[in-house]
Design a protein around this motif. Structure first.
Motif, PDB file in Angstrom:
ATOM      1  N   THR A  47     113.422 -29.907  53.426  1.00 22.13           N
ATOM      2  CA  THR A  47     112.278 -30.301  52.614  1.00 22.13           C
ATOM      3  C   THR A  47     111.006 -30.308  53.446  1.00 22.13           C
ATOM      4  N   SER A  48     111.105 -30.801  54.645  1.00 23.21           N
ATOM      5  CA  SER A  48     109.948 -30.832  55.539  1.00 23.21           C
ATOM      6  C   SER A  48     109.471 -29.424  55.876  1.00 23.21           C
ATOM      7  N   LEU A  49     110.399 -28.524  56.155  1.00 18.07           N
ATOM      8  CA  LEU A  49     110.028 -27.140  56.448  1.00 18.07           C
ATOM      9  C   LEU A  49     109.397 -26.480  55.234  1.00 18.07           C
ATOM     10  N   LEU A  50     109.972 -26.698  54.069  1.00 12.16           N
ATOM     11  CA  LEU A  50     109.428 -26.110  52.852  1.00 12.16           C
ATOM     12  C   LEU A  50     108.021 -26.634  52.560  1.00 12.16           C
ATOM     13  N   MET A  51     107.820 -27.939  52.709  1.00 13.14           N
ATOM     14  CA  MET A  51     106.489 -28.508  52.475  1.00 13.14           C
ATOM     15  C   MET A  51     105.480 -27.976  53.487  1.00 13.14           C
ATOM     16  N   SER A  52     105.882 -27.797  54.737  1.00 11.34           N
ATOM     17  CA  SER A  52     104.989 -27.264  55.758  1.00 11.34           C
ATOM     18  C   SER A  52     104.622 -25.816  55.480  1.00 11.34           C
ATOM     19  N   ILE A  53     105.607 -25.022  55.058  1.00  9.25           N
ATOM     20  CA  ILE A  53     105.338 -23.621  54.728  1.00  9.25           C
ATOM     21  C   ILE A  53     104.425 -23.516  53.512  1.00  9.25           C
ATOM     22  N   VAL A  54     104.648 -24.363  52.525  1.00  8.89           N
ATOM     23  CA  VAL A  54     103.770 -24.361  51.350  1.00  8.89           C
ATOM     24  C   VAL A  54     102.347 -24.741  51.749  1.00  8.89           C
ATOM     25  N   PHE A  55     102.200 -25.734  52.605  1.00  9.32           N
ATOM     26  CA  PHE A  55     100.867 -26.130  53.075  1.00  9.32           C
ATOM     27  C   PHE A  55     100.164 -24.971  53.766  1.00  9.32           C
ATOM     28  N   LEU A  56     100.860 -24.316  54.701  1.00  4.76           N
ATOM     29  CA  LEU A  56     100.263 -23.176  55.405  1.00  4.76           C
ATOM     30  C   LEU A  56     100.029 -21.997  54.467  1.00  4.76           C
ATOM     31  N   GLY A  57     100.936 -21.801  53.512  1.00  8.48           N
ATOM     32  CA  GLY A  57     100.753 -20.722  52.536  1.00  8.48           C
ATOM     33  C   GLY A  57      99.509 -20.915  51.691  1.00  8.48           C
ATOM     34  N   ILE A  58      99.299 -22.134  51.243  1.00 10.16           N
ATOM     35  CA  ILE A  58      98.088 -22.423  50.463  1.00 10.16           C
ATOM     36  C   ILE A  58      96.845 -22.233  51.321  1.00 10.16           C
ATOM     37  N   LEU A  59      96.893 -22.671  52.565  1.00 12.81           N
ATOM     38  CA  LEU A  59      95.764 -22.486  53.480  1.00 12.81           C
ATOM     39  C   LEU A  59      95.466 -21.005  53.676  1.00 12.81           C
ATOM     40  N   PHE A  60      96.488 -20.206  53.953  1.00 10.82           N
ATOM     41  CA  PHE A  60      96.281 -18.769  54.155  1.00 10.82           C
ATOM     42  C   PHE A  60      95.833 -18.073  52.880  1.00 10.82           C
ATOM     43  N   PHE A  61      96.323 -18.513  51.723  1.00  7.26           N
ATOM     44  CA  PHE A  61      95.905 -17.921  50.455  1.00  7.26           C
ATOM     45  C   PHE A  61      94.399 -18.066  50.263  1.00  7.26           C
ATOM     46  N   PHE A  62      93.888 -19.273  50.510  1.00 12.69           N
ATOM     47  CA  PHE A  62      92.451 -19.482  50.346  1.00 12.69           C
ATOM     48  C   PHE A  62      91.641 -18.746  51.406  1.00 12.69           C
ATOM     49  N   LEU A  63      92.209 -18.588  52.598  1.00  6.08           N
ATOM     50  CA  LEU A  63      91.516 -17.833  53.640  1.00  6.08           C
ATOM     51  C   LEU A  63      91.420 -16.361  53.279  1.00  6.08           C
ATOM     52  N   ILE A  64      92.497 -15.803  52.732  1.00  8.05           N
ATOM     53  CA  ILE A  64      92.499 -14.391  52.346  1.00  8.05           C
ATOM     54  C   ILE A  64      91.536 -14.155  51.186  1.00  8.05           C
ATOM     55  N   GLN A  65      91.444 -15.115  50.291  1.00  2.75           N
ATOM     56  CA  GLN A  65      90.543 -14.975  49.148  1.00  2.75           C
ATOM     57  C   GLN A  65      89.078 -15.045  49.555  1.00  2.75           C
ATOM     58  N   GLY A  66      88.805 -15.595  50.716  1.00  2.54           N
ATOM     59  CA  GLY A  66      87.430 -15.725  51.189  1.00  2.54           C
ATOM     60  C   GLY A  66      86.742 -16.993  50.725  1.00  2.54           C
ATOM     61  N   ASN A  67      87.475 -17.857  50.057  1.00  2.00           N
ATOM     62  CA  ASN A  67      86.901 -19.118  49.576  1.00  2.00           C
ATOM     63  C   ASN A  67      87.233 -20.235  50.551  1.00  2.00           C
ATOM     64  N   ASP A  68      86.697 -20.164  51.755  1.00  2.00           N
ATOM     65  CA  ASP A  68      87.049 -21.147  52.762  1.00  2.00           C
ATOM     66  C   ASP A  68      85.987 -22.222  52.947  1.00  2.00           C
ATOM     67  N   SER A  69      84.960 -22.239  52.115  1.00  2.00           N
ATOM     68  CA  SER A  69      83.894 -23.232  52.295  1.00  2.00           C
ATOM     69  C   SER A  69      84.360 -24.643  51.956  1.00  2.00           C
ATOM     70  N   PHE A  70      85.294 -24.781  51.008  1.00  2.00           N
ATOM     71  CA  PHE A  70      85.761 -26.118  50.654  1.00  2.00           C
ATOM     72  C   PHE A  70      86.946 -26.574  51.492  1.00  2.00           C
TER      73      PHE A  70
END
Length: 177
Positions: A98-121
């Motif tokens: 569960t901890s690994l899955l939550m960590s991967i989801v956190f990083l996945g969401i972070l990378f998703f927003f970085l790829i989209q270019g919406n990193d101001s928020f």
């Protein structure tokens, strides 16, 4: 993430936490886990910084010891912020998966927003904005550094560490072991 995603959840999953907590306070346990990981990564960054300085020296370039020291300190705080985030995630989860899955989801969401270019928020949710986004503060020499910007970024990273460590302590103290 690899070193800190299961810091607390592994102890809970194996049951060894009951033996440890009977001898020390929960606050000391969580802070000890954080400090152990933080010291290991600070030492690793120190070795990398020394190797970088040696490479700079042997390639006949000017060594900028002040910039290297500032970069080492700032990078240590940046890694400390992520250690505290993953420690918080580990304090919320019941087992390693569960901890690994939550960590991967956190990083996945972070990378998703970085790829989209919406990193101001992202500055409101992660230390990314104050770390990697402002790393160009260290370009050039000590005279060219914007010390007010550096102070603001350093203070923000310390706030992130404090908030996530406090949330980890709060979650871990209220947890039934």
């Amino acid at each position: 993430m690899i070193a800190s995603f299961d810091t607390l959840s592994n102890e809970v999953e194996t049951g060894s936490i009951r033996y440890i907590i009977s001898k020390i306070d929960r606050t000391s346990f969580v802070l000890g886990k954080f400090l152990a990981l933080f010291i290991v990564f600070v030492f690793a960054l120190f070795v990398i910084t020394i190797i970088n300085l040696l490479y700079t020296y042997f390639s006949n370039n000017t060594i900028q010891l002040g910039i290297a020291a500032l970069f080492w300190g700032f990078s240590s705080l940046y890694l400390g912020s992520f250690i505290s985030i993953f420690l918080f995630i580990s304090s919320l989860s019941e087992n390693n998966r569960t901890s690994l899955l939550m960590s991967i989801v956190f990083l996945g969401i972070l990378f998703f927003f970085l790829i989209q270019g919406n990193d101001s928020f992202l500055k409101y949710f992660t230390p990314y904005f104050y770390g990697i986004k402002n790393i160009n503060t260290f370009g050039g020499s000590l005279q060219n550094i914007e010390y007010l910007k550096l102070f603001k970024n350093t203070f923000a990273l310390i706030i992130y560490e404090t908030i996530f460590l406090s949330m980890s302590l709060f979650a871990f103290k209220r947890r039934d072991l």
